[in-house]
Design a protein around this motif. Sequence first.
Motif, PDB file in Angstrom:
ATOM      1  N   TYR A 251       0.631  -1.196  -0.140  1.00  0.00           N
ATOM      2  CA  TYR A 251       0.043   0.021  -0.064  1.00  0.00           C
ATOM      3  C   TYR A 251       0.975   1.180  -0.163  1.00  0.00           C
ATOM      4  CZ  TYR A 251      -3.606   3.595   1.422  1.00  0.00           C
ATOM      5  OH  TYR A 251      -4.462   4.326   1.529  1.00  0.00           O
ATOM      6  N   ALA A 252       2.073   1.192   0.791  1.00  0.00           N
ATOM      7  CA  ALA A 252       2.849   2.536   0.972  1.00  0.00           C
ATOM      8  C   ALA A 252       3.456   2.660  -0.397  1.00  0.00           C
ATOM      9  CB  ALA A 252       3.539   2.144   2.085  1.00  0.00           C
ATOM     10  N   ASN A 253       3.944   1.564  -0.917  1.00  0.00           N
ATOM     11  CA  ASN A 253       4.846   1.629  -2.119  1.00  0.00           C
ATOM     12  C   ASN A 253       3.925   2.369  -3.288  1.00  0.00           C
ATOM     13  OD1 ASN A 253       6.818   0.496  -0.709  1.00  0.00           O
ATOM     14  ND2 ASN A 253       6.482  -1.457  -1.634  1.00  0.00           N
ATOM     15  N   ILE A 254       2.538   2.060  -3.478  1.00  0.00           N
ATOM     16  CA  ILE A 254       1.862   2.250  -4.409  1.00  0.00           C
ATOM     17  C   ILE A 254       1.584   4.004  -4.059  1.00  0.00           C
ATOM     18  CG2 ILE A 254      -0.280   2.304  -5.142  1.00  0.00           C
ATOM     19  CD1 ILE A 254      -0.621  -0.756  -4.637  1.00  0.00           C
ATOM     20  N   MET A 255       1.492   4.312  -2.800  1.00  0.00           N
ATOM     21  CA  MET A 255       1.152   5.577  -2.680  1.00  0.00           C
ATOM     22  C   MET A 255       2.338   6.410  -2.927  1.00  0.00           C
ATOM     23  SD  MET A 255      -2.231   5.975  -2.206  1.00  0.00           S
ATOM     24  CE  MET A 255      -2.038   7.752  -1.833  1.00  0.00           C
ATOM     25  N   ASP A 256       3.543   6.217  -2.663  1.00  0.00           N
ATOM     26  CA  ASP A 256       4.794   6.548  -2.762  1.00  0.00           C
ATOM     27  C   ASP A 256       4.926   7.084  -4.271  1.00  0.00           C
ATOM     28  OD1 ASP A 256       7.458   7.686  -1.742  1.00  0.00           O
ATOM     29  OD2 ASP A 256       8.130   6.186  -3.219  1.00  0.00           O
ATOM     30  N   ALA A 257       4.934   5.889  -4.979  1.00  0.00           N
ATOM     31  CA  ALA A 257       4.779   6.115  -6.594  1.00  0.00           C
ATOM     32  C   ALA A 257       3.880   6.965  -7.286  1.00  0.00           C
ATOM     33  CB  ALA A 257       4.803   4.475  -7.178  1.00  0.00           C
ATOM     34  N   SER A 273      -5.926  12.069   0.369  1.00  0.00           N
ATOM     35  CA  SER A 273      -5.920  13.613  -0.577  1.00  0.00           C
ATOM     36  C   SER A 273      -4.949  14.280   0.271  1.00  0.00           C
ATOM     37  CB  SER A 273      -7.265  13.954  -0.434  1.00  0.00           C
ATOM     38  OG  SER A 273      -8.382  13.404  -1.212  1.00  0.00           O
ATOM     39  N   ALA A 274      -4.964  14.362   1.414  1.00  0.00           N
ATOM     40  CA  ALA A 274      -3.768  15.348   2.076  1.00  0.00           C
ATOM     41  C   ALA A 274      -2.423  14.812   1.782  1.00  0.00           C
ATOM     42  CB  ALA A 274      -4.267  15.677   3.578  1.00  0.00           C
ATOM     43  N   ASN A 275      -2.310  13.595   2.011  1.00  0.00           N
ATOM     44  CA  ASN A 275      -0.863  13.146   1.856  1.00  0.00           C
ATOM     45  C   ASN A 275      -0.494  13.250   0.235  1.00  0.00           C
ATOM     46  OD1 ASN A 275      -0.495  12.112   4.437  1.00  0.00           O
ATOM     47  ND2 ASN A 275      -1.441  10.309   4.085  1.00  0.00           N
ATOM     48  N   VAL A 276      -1.518  13.004  -0.761  1.00  0.00           N
ATOM     49  CA  VAL A 276      -1.159  13.296  -2.104  1.00  0.00           C
ATOM     50  C   VAL A 276      -0.902  14.504  -2.373  1.00  0.00           C
ATOM     51  CG1 VAL A 276      -2.199  13.346  -4.469  1.00  0.00           C
ATOM     52  CG2 VAL A 276      -2.806  11.268  -2.901  1.00  0.00           C
ATOM     53  N   PHE A 277      -1.384  15.583  -1.982  1.00  0.00           N
ATOM     54  CA  PHE A 277      -1.110  17.117  -2.010  1.00  0.00           C
ATOM     55  C   PHE A 277       0.415  17.412  -1.538  1.00  0.00           C
ATOM     56  CE2 PHE A 277      -5.936  17.775  -2.252  1.00  0.00           C
ATOM     57  CZ  PHE A 277      -5.820  17.730  -3.711  1.00  0.00           C
ATOM     58  N   LYS A 278       0.765  16.682  -0.804  1.00  0.00           N
ATOM     59  CA  LYS A 278       2.254  16.809  -0.429  1.00  0.00           C
ATOM     60  C   LYS A 278       3.183  16.199  -1.115  1.00  0.00           C
ATOM     61  CE  LYS A 278       0.678  16.553   4.616  1.00  0.00           C
ATOM     62  NZ  LYS A 278       0.803  15.965   5.929  1.00  0.00           N
ATOM     63  N   GLY A 279       3.033  15.552  -2.006  1.00  0.00           N
ATOM     64  CA  GLY A 279       3.862  14.685  -2.948  1.00  0.00           C
ATOM     65  C   GLY A 279       4.394  15.630  -4.035  1.00  0.00           C
ATOM     66  N   GLN A 280       5.633  15.409  -4.582  1.00  0.00           N
ATOM     67  CA  GLN A 280       6.187  15.983  -5.448  1.00  0.00           C
ATOM     68  C   GLN A 280       5.457  16.209  -6.896  1.00  0.00           C
ATOM     69  OE1 GLN A 280       9.289  17.965  -5.575  1.00  0.00           O
ATOM     70  NE2 GLN A 280       9.104  17.342  -3.184  1.00  0.00           N
ATOM     71  N   ALA A 281       4.602  15.447  -7.137  1.00  0.00           N
ATOM     72  CA  ALA A 281       3.718  15.331  -8.358  1.00  0.00           C
ATOM     73  C   ALA A 281       2.506  16.565  -8.211  1.00  0.00           C
ATOM     74  CB  ALA A 281       3.468  13.967  -8.948  1.00  0.00           C
ATOM     75  N   PHE A 282       2.171  16.555  -7.084  1.00  0.00           N
ATOM     76  CA  PHE A 282       0.982  17.388  -6.894  1.00  0.00           C
ATOM     77  C   PHE A 282       1.166  18.491  -5.882  1.00  0.00           C
ATOM     78  CE2 PHE A 282       0.184  12.950  -7.643  1.00  0.00           C
ATOM     79  CZ  PHE A 282      -0.750  13.029  -8.613  1.00  0.00           C
ATOM     80  N   LEU A 283       2.301  19.148  -5.879  1.00  0.00           N
ATOM     81  CA  LEU A 283       2.439  20.389  -5.126  1.00  0.00           C
ATOM     82  C   LEU A 283       1.450  21.624  -5.789  1.00  0.00           C
ATOM     83  CD1 LEU A 283       6.350  20.506  -4.731  1.00  0.00           C
ATOM     84  CD2 LEU A 283       4.692  19.617  -3.339  1.00  0.00           C
ATOM     85  N   LYS A 284       1.320  21.446  -7.166  1.00  0.00           N
ATOM     86  CA  LYS A 284       0.172  21.956  -7.632  1.00  0.00           C
ATOM     87  C   LYS A 284      -0.888  21.260  -7.532  1.00  0.00           C
ATOM     88  CE  LYS A 284       2.985  24.640 -11.078  1.00  0.00           C
ATOM     89  NZ  LYS A 284       3.213  24.917 -12.272  1.00  0.00           N
TER      90      LYS A 284
END
Length: 425
Positions: A251-257, A273-284
């Motif tokens: 699960y964690a590996n998928i989310m990280d990717a 959602s909150a964690n996704v928005f912290k990722g490099q791909a979704f800073l915007k």
Amino acid sequence: MRRGIAAVALAAAVIVSASACSSGSGSGSAAAGPVTITWWDTSDATNESPTFKTMVADFQKANPDVKVTYVNVPFADAQSKFQTAAGSKGAPDVLRADVGWTAGFAKSGFLAPLDGTAAAADVAQFQPQLVEQAKYEGKLYGVPQVTDTLALMYNKELFAKAGITKAPATWGELKADTALVKEKTGVDGFAVNPQAYYAMPFLYGEGTDMLDVAAKKITVASPAAVKGIDTLKSLVAAPGMAKLDTTSNGYANIMDAFTNGKVAAIIQGPWESANVFKGQAFLKNDNLGIAPVPAGSTGKAGAPLGGHNLVAYAGSDAAHQAAAQKFIAFMTSANSQIYTATKNSTLPTRTDAYTPEVTTNLGIAGYQKVLSTGQPRPAVSQYSSLYDPFGTELIKILSGQESTKAGLDNVAASAKKLLPDYDAQ
């Protein structure tokens, strides 16, 4: 906002004041002082519970006749702890219960019905399918506090680079898009989470479920279910797919990717959602696309509805019941849900809580649009227990260790042990 919450609490207090004062319990009389109720909150102790502690304080300020003992109980332990406590007449007056627990607790006689009480005074404001899964045998045993469902999360930039202009509406379109993303960008197009809960859209897309409650049939191994899981199996083997990860860290590996732009799309819930928005791909933040899960051969899309209900313990006396109803009304009011959504980024269960203030959160706004595809869980106490055998067999099926039919037949056999009065289809 907190002043607004207090105002709602005052209104709720007016509604239930008569029942609270006439409960007949010594502990609820004016002479005995405030009624003290206990609330077991099962939210995340670090990220979510501070919001609820603030709301408890606001409730008590507006309702000096009720005191609330707040207890944060780890979610993983709460179901068994409540069962044990309820069986010995020592359960909390109010519990934040997973929607999958409600029917079982009601069947066991642990929960008080809430129809016609102050707790359910605003029931018409709630999403109908969420109210439906707070019922058991036609009676309301919980009030929905927060909800969630699954959706297709996708990276708009990667889709655009691959020339894809809209989210896939069917599993076939997703398969084609997955190959195209890999071809054009070199990035994996889609990653599958091999857990039973995430496989449910493949059943719903074929017009079936694990059970047909009305017909009292076990349908997890039906032809429609086999077709749905075969669709999932073919997707796992399709060009452009991320390698199936069945490890404990999968699960964690998928989310990280996904959050770092190494995979273009996943099926996921709003809790990430909150964690996704912290990722490099979704800073915007507007790079995140949220769409309904793709549809199966029926042309309809469906995803499981999750979330939590606030339920009241049936073993409490009349005074504590009235106080619990007042508290539940407060915690599920429109203002309380607005406050919870803005602080915790969770989805409200009331239509009137989706205010502009709430929907500025793009995760909430996106998932609000897909809630209509949500499928309520059947009001069968054993239903949630079916996820365990389904998940075990699903990994074997997707890993090629057994055929789809053989694996689902094993799930059906496990279901038969839990539901001996059901017929297998």
